[in-house]
Design a protein around this motif. Structure first.
Motif, PDB file in Angstrom:
ATOM      1  N   PHE A   1       0.830  -1.205   0.000  1.00  0.00           N
ATOM      2  CA  PHE A   1       0.000   0.000   0.000  1.00  0.00           C
ATOM      3  C   PHE A   1       0.865   1.256   0.000  1.00  0.00           C
ATOM      4  CE2 PHE A   1      -2.185   3.449   2.155  1.00  0.00           C
ATOM      5  CZ  PHE A   1      -3.411   3.487   1.524  1.00  0.00           C
ATOM      6  N   ALA A   2       1.903   1.262   0.838  1.00  0.00           N
ATOM      7  CA  ALA A   2       2.778   2.429   0.934  1.00  0.00           C
ATOM      8  C   ALA A   2       3.524   2.682  -0.373  1.00  0.00           C
ATOM      9  CB  ALA A   2       3.777   2.242   2.080  1.00  0.00           C
ATOM     10  N   VAL A   3       4.038   1.615  -0.990  1.00  0.00           N
ATOM     11  CA  VAL A   3       4.768   1.758  -2.253  1.00  0.00           C
ATOM     12  C   VAL A   3       3.841   2.291  -3.350  1.00  0.00           C
ATOM     13  CG1 VAL A   3       5.949   0.497  -4.092  1.00  0.00           C
ATOM     14  CG2 VAL A   3       6.496   0.013  -1.698  1.00  0.00           C
ATOM     15  N   ALA A   4       2.646   1.719  -3.452  1.00  0.00           N
ATOM     16  CA  ALA A   4       1.692   2.176  -4.463  1.00  0.00           C
ATOM     17  C   ALA A   4       1.314   3.635  -4.233  1.00  0.00           C
ATOM     18  CB  ALA A   4       0.448   1.297  -4.454  1.00  0.00           C
ATOM     19  N   SER A   5       1.170   4.032  -2.971  1.00  0.00           N
ATOM     20  CA  SER A   5       0.816   5.413  -2.657  1.00  0.00           C
ATOM     21  C   SER A   5       1.906   6.375  -3.105  1.00  0.00           C
ATOM     22  CB  SER A   5       0.564   5.562  -1.151  1.00  0.00           C
ATOM     23  OG  SER A   5      -0.519   4.755  -0.729  1.00  0.00           O
ATOM     24  N   MET A   6       3.151   6.024  -2.863  1.00  0.00           N
ATOM     25  CA  MET A   6       4.249   6.886  -3.285  1.00  0.00           C
ATOM     26  C   MET A   6       4.330   6.967  -4.810  1.00  0.00           C
ATOM     27  SD  MET A   6       5.394   8.309  -0.680  1.00  0.00           S
ATOM     28  CE  MET A   6       6.669   9.171  -1.603  1.00  0.00           C
ATOM     29  N   LEU A   7       4.112   5.837  -5.487  1.00  0.00           N
ATOM     30  CA  LEU A   7       4.140   5.845  -6.946  1.00  0.00           C
ATOM     31  C   LEU A   7       3.006   6.697  -7.513  1.00  0.00           C
ATOM     32  CD1 LEU A   7       5.055   2.119  -7.736  1.00  0.00           C
ATOM     33  CD2 LEU A   7       6.530   4.141  -7.938  1.00  0.00           C
ATOM     34  N   LEU A   8       1.890   6.751  -6.821  1.00  0.00           N
ATOM     35  CA  LEU A   8       0.777   7.590  -7.262  1.00  0.00           C
ATOM     36  C   LEU A   8       1.158   9.065  -7.286  1.00  0.00           C
ATOM     37  CD1 LEU A   8      -2.222   5.828  -5.516  1.00  0.00           C
ATOM     38  CD2 LEU A   8      -2.147   6.431  -7.938  1.00  0.00           C
ATOM     39  N   THR A   9       2.033   9.473  -6.381  1.00  0.00           N
ATOM     40  CA  THR A   9       2.454  10.881  -6.371  1.00  0.00           C
ATOM     41  C   THR A   9       3.314  11.224  -7.575  1.00  0.00           C
ATOM     42  OG1 THR A   9       4.500  10.485  -5.093  1.00  0.00           O
ATOM     43  CG2 THR A   9       2.459  10.806  -3.842  1.00  0.00           C
ATOM     44  N   LEU A  10       3.819  10.205  -8.279  1.00  0.00           N
ATOM     45  CA  LEU A  10       4.675  10.425  -9.447  1.00  0.00           C
ATOM     46  C   LEU A  10       3.939  10.194 -10.765  1.00  0.00           C
ATOM     47  CD1 LEU A  10       7.836   8.505  -8.145  1.00  0.00           C
ATOM     48  CD2 LEU A  10       7.355  10.970  -7.954  1.00  0.00           C
TER      49      LEU A  10
ATOM     50  N   LEU B   1      -4.340   2.166 -12.504  1.00  0.00           N
ATOM     51  CA  LEU B   1      -3.623   0.922 -12.252  1.00  0.00           C
ATOM     52  C   LEU B   1      -3.065   0.876 -10.840  1.00  0.00           C
ATOM     53  CD1 LEU B   1      -2.372  -1.746 -13.241  1.00  0.00           C
ATOM     54  CD2 LEU B   1      -0.421  -0.420 -14.079  1.00  0.00           C
ATOM     55  N   LEU B   2      -2.445   1.962 -10.407  1.00  0.00           N
ATOM     56  CA  LEU B   2      -1.845   1.996  -9.070  1.00  0.00           C
ATOM     57  C   LEU B   2      -2.909   2.003  -7.979  1.00  0.00           C
ATOM     58  CD1 LEU B   2       1.056   4.502  -9.754  1.00  0.00           C
ATOM     59  CD2 LEU B   2       1.276   2.068  -9.151  1.00  0.00           C
ATOM     60  N   ARG B   3      -4.076   2.545  -8.276  1.00  0.00           N
ATOM     61  CA  ARG B   3      -5.164   2.471  -7.294  1.00  0.00           C
ATOM     62  C   ARG B   3      -5.603   1.021  -7.101  1.00  0.00           C
ATOM     63  NH1 ARG B   3      -7.146   5.671  -3.547  1.00  0.00           N
ATOM     64  NH2 ARG B   3      -9.297   5.764  -4.248  1.00  0.00           N
ATOM     65  N   GLY B   4      -5.587   0.232  -8.189  1.00  0.00           N
ATOM     66  CA  GLY B   4      -5.872  -1.188  -8.038  1.00  0.00           C
ATOM     67  C   GLY B   4      -4.825  -1.883  -7.181  1.00  0.00           C
ATOM     68  N   VAL B   5      -3.546  -1.542  -7.374  1.00  0.00           N
ATOM     69  CA  VAL B   5      -2.476  -2.119  -6.549  1.00  0.00           C
ATOM     70  C   VAL B   5      -2.642  -1.693  -5.097  1.00  0.00           C
ATOM     71  CG1 VAL B   5       0.013  -2.192  -6.179  1.00  0.00           C
ATOM     72  CG2 VAL B   5      -0.897  -2.214  -8.508  1.00  0.00           C
TER      73      VAL B   5
END
Length: 501
Positions: A88-97, A106-110
Motif C-alpha cells: 500500500f505504501a509503495v503504491a501510494s508513493m508511486l501515485l504521487t509520481l 492501475l496503481l489504485r488497483g495495486v
C-alpha cells in the motif's frame, strides 16, 4: 494472571499499528473521490477513467479481502499485514509520481491489493493479541478508527489539496503506513491457525472473479446498457461463479468460507450491518463532495468543512453505542441508529440547492445514526466464531464491508444517473442521444462537462437536484428496511458482552 508492563506496552503498540492501517485505508477511498475532479482537470481523461480512480481501489480491496484472511490464517497474520501495508505504501508513493490517468487507475488497483492484506492480516493478528473484554474494547476502537478514516477523508483531502495539491492526498497515507510498518514489526507476534490445511485457491479465485463480475456489471451497466450483451454476460458470470464457489466450498476440507455459518441468523445479521451503513452513510461520503464541488461550486476546503456535519458524529456515536449496549441488545441499538439515519436522509432530501434549509443538521443525524451500529459491528464480527477462525471471520466481514461499499457506490451512482436521465427526458433537455452522456456527467458531479454539451447550467443543476432528492428518499427506505431486518436477527444478541467497556 498478571499482565507485565512490557506485555501491555507491546499490545498497545500492536493495536496502534493495526489502527493506523485502519485509519488510512478508508481515508484513501473517500479522499480519492474528492481528488477526482481536480485530477480530471489536470491530467484529462474520460468519464470511465475518472470513475476508476475509486472503482479500481474498491474492486481489488473488496474482492481480495476474504482471500487475504485465509492467507493470514495459513501463512502468518503478521506477515500478511506487513506485506499489505508495505505494498500500500509503495503504491501510494508511486501515485504521487503518476503522469497519466491510466497509471493512476492501475496503481489504485495495486493500492487495493495492499489494503486487503493490511486489513485482513491486521485484524486477524489483533484477535490473537487480546481476549475477552479487552478484545471487545480493541475491536470497538478499531471500528471507530475505520469509521473516522472513512468519514474524515474528504476533509483531510480538501485541506491537503488546498495547501499542497492533489498528489499530497496519496503521499500522506504513505507516511502513516510507514509508521504502521514500524510499530507492527516491533509489536505484532507471528501467529497461524492450527490445522488450517492447504489454501483453498480454487475457492479464492472463483469468489474473487464472481465478485468482480458482479461489481463490473453494476459499474458499467448504465453506460453499456442494462440489457446489452456485455452486461448480461457479466451478470450470468457472477451468478455462475457464486454457484460454483458454493459447490467448491462444500467439498473442500479447508474451505475459504464455512457455509454452515450461513444457517445462523445472527451471523447473517452481523453481515447486514456494514451493508446497511453503506447505503445510509458511506455512499454519501463520495456523492456529497462530488455534489458540493462539482455541482454547487464549493471549493475543496469548503466542501470538506461541510462534510464535518456527516463526519463529526463518528467521533462520538460508537462510544455512545458501547454505553447503550449495557442496557439494550445489539439489534435494538443498531436498529435505532439506522432508523435515525433514515429520518436524516428524508430530512436531507429537502435540503437542495434551492432550499432555505441547511443540510448540516440532517447530516449530523445521519452520521450519529450510522455511528451506532458502526460502534458494535467489528466486535460482533469476531464474537460469532472461535478465535482460531479469526482470519476467516475478519475476511468475511471485511469482504462484506468493503465489497458492499463498492457495490453500494456503483449501484447508487447508476441509480442517480438513471434518475437524472428521467428528469432530463421529462424536461426535454438536450437531444435523445446526448441525454445519457449528460446523466453520466452529472452523476459524478461534472456539471462543467455537462454544460459543454448543453449550455443550460441552471436547468441541468435543477434536474440533478431533483434526482438527488428522490435518491435520498429511496436510500431512506432501504435503511428503514435494514433496521427491521437487523432488529429481528440481532434482538437476542447481548451487545454488552461484545462491546463491553
Amino acid at each position: 494472571m498478571t499482565t507485565s508492563p512490557h506485555s501491555s506496552t507491546r499490545t498497545h503498540s500492536a493495536l496502534a499499528a493495526v489502527c493506523a492501517a485502519a485509519l488510512i485505508l478508508p481515508m484513501s477511498f473517500s479522499g480519492g473521490a474528492v481528488a477526482t475532479p481536480t485530477i480530471g482537470r489536470v491530467l484529462g481523461g474520460d468519464l470511465a477513467g475518472l470513475a476508476w480512480i475509486t472503482n479500481a481501489f474498491m474492486l481489488t480491496f473488496g474482492g481480495l479481502l476474504m482471500t487475504a484472511g485465509a492467507l493470514a490464517d495459513r501463512w502468518g497474520r503478521k506477515r500478511v499485514f506487513m506485506a499489505g501495508v508495505g505494498l500500500f505504501a509503495v503504491a501510494s508513493m508511486l501515485l504521487t509520481l503518476a503522469q497519466t490517468l491510466g497509471w493512476i487507475d492501475l496503481l489504485r488497483g495495486v493500492q487495493g491489493v495492499g489494503a486487503a492484506g493490511a486489513l485482513a492480516g491486521g485484524t486477524a493478528a489483533l484477535a490473537q493479541e487480546v481476549t475477552g473484554s479487552a478484545r471487545a474494547r480493541a475491536f470497538s476502537l478499531l471500528g471507530t478508527t475505520f469509521g473516522v478514516g472513512l468519514a474524515f477523508g474528504p476533509l483531510v483531502a480538501g485541506v491537503l489539496m488546498d495547501t499542497a495539491g492533489w498528489r499530497a492526498v496519496f503521499a500522506a497515507p504513505a507516511g502513516v503506513a510507514a509508521v504502521a510498518l514500524l510499530l507492527g514489526s516491533q509489536s505484532l507476534r507471528e501467529t497461524r491457525a492450527v490445522g488450517s490445511g492447504a489454501m483453498d485457491w480454487a475457492g479464492a479465485a472463483t469468489f474473487s472473479l464472481a465478485l468482480a463480475c458482479l461489481t463490473l456489471c453494476i459499474l458499467q451497466g448504465a453506460s453499456w446498457g442494462w440489457t446489452s450483451a456485455p452486461t448480461a454476460g457479466l451478470l450470468v458470470g457472477a451468478v455462475a461463479g457464486f454457484a460454483l464457489f458454493a459447490r467448491i466450498e462444500r467439498r473442500s476440507t479447508s474451505p475459504l468460507l464455512d457455509l454452515t455459518l450461513l444457517r445462523y441468523p445472527q451471523f447473517l445479521g452481523v453481515q447486514l450491518l456494514p451493508i446497511a451503513t453503506c447505503y445510509c452513510f458511506v455512499v454519501l461520503l463520495v456523492l456529497l463532495p462530488l455534489r458540493f464541488i462539482g455541482v454547487d461550486g464549493k471549493s475543496e476546503m469548503d466542501a470538506g468543512l461541510t462534510m464535518l456535519g456527516l463526519s463529526a458524529p463518528m467521533l462520538l456515536a460508537p462510544t455512545l453505542a458501547v454505553r447503550l449496549a449495557h442496557r439494550y441488545s445489539a439489534g435494538t441499538v443498531s436498529a435505532a441508529g439506522l432508523l435515525a439515519a433514515s429520518v436524516g436522509l428524508l430530512w436531507l432530501s429537502h435540503c437542495g440547492s434551492g432550499s432555505d434549509l441547511t443540510p448540516v443538521p440532517a447530516m449530523l443525524l445521519i452520521g450519529m445514526g450510522a455511528g451506532l451500529p458502526w460502534g458494535l459491528m467489528d466486535g460482533l464480527s469476531v464474537a460469532v466464531v472461535p478465535p482460531e477462525r479469526a482470519g476467516m471471520a475478519t475476511g468475511i466481514f471485511g469482504t462484506t464491508r468493503v465489497a458492499g461499499e463498492g457495490i453500494a457506490l456503483a449501484s447508487v451512482t447508476a441509480g442517480l444517473a438513471a434518475l437524472v436521465r428521467w428528469h432530463l427526458d421529462t424536461l426535454a433537455i438536450g437531444s435523445g442521444r446526448v441525454r445519457p452522456l449528460l446523466a453520466e456527467h452529472l452523476a459524478i458531479g461534472d456539471l462543467a462537462g455537462a454544460t459543454r454539451l448543453v449550455a443550460s447550467a441552471d436547468a441541468l443543476r435543477d434536474s440533478y437536484a431533483s434526482a438527488f432528492s428522490v435518491l435520498l428518499s429511496i436510500l431512506a427506505g432501504v435503511t428503514c428496511l435494514s433496521a427491521v431486518l437487523v432488529f429481528v436477527a440481532l434482538r437476542r444478541v447481548d451487545a454488552h458482552n461484545v462491546a463491553a467497556s
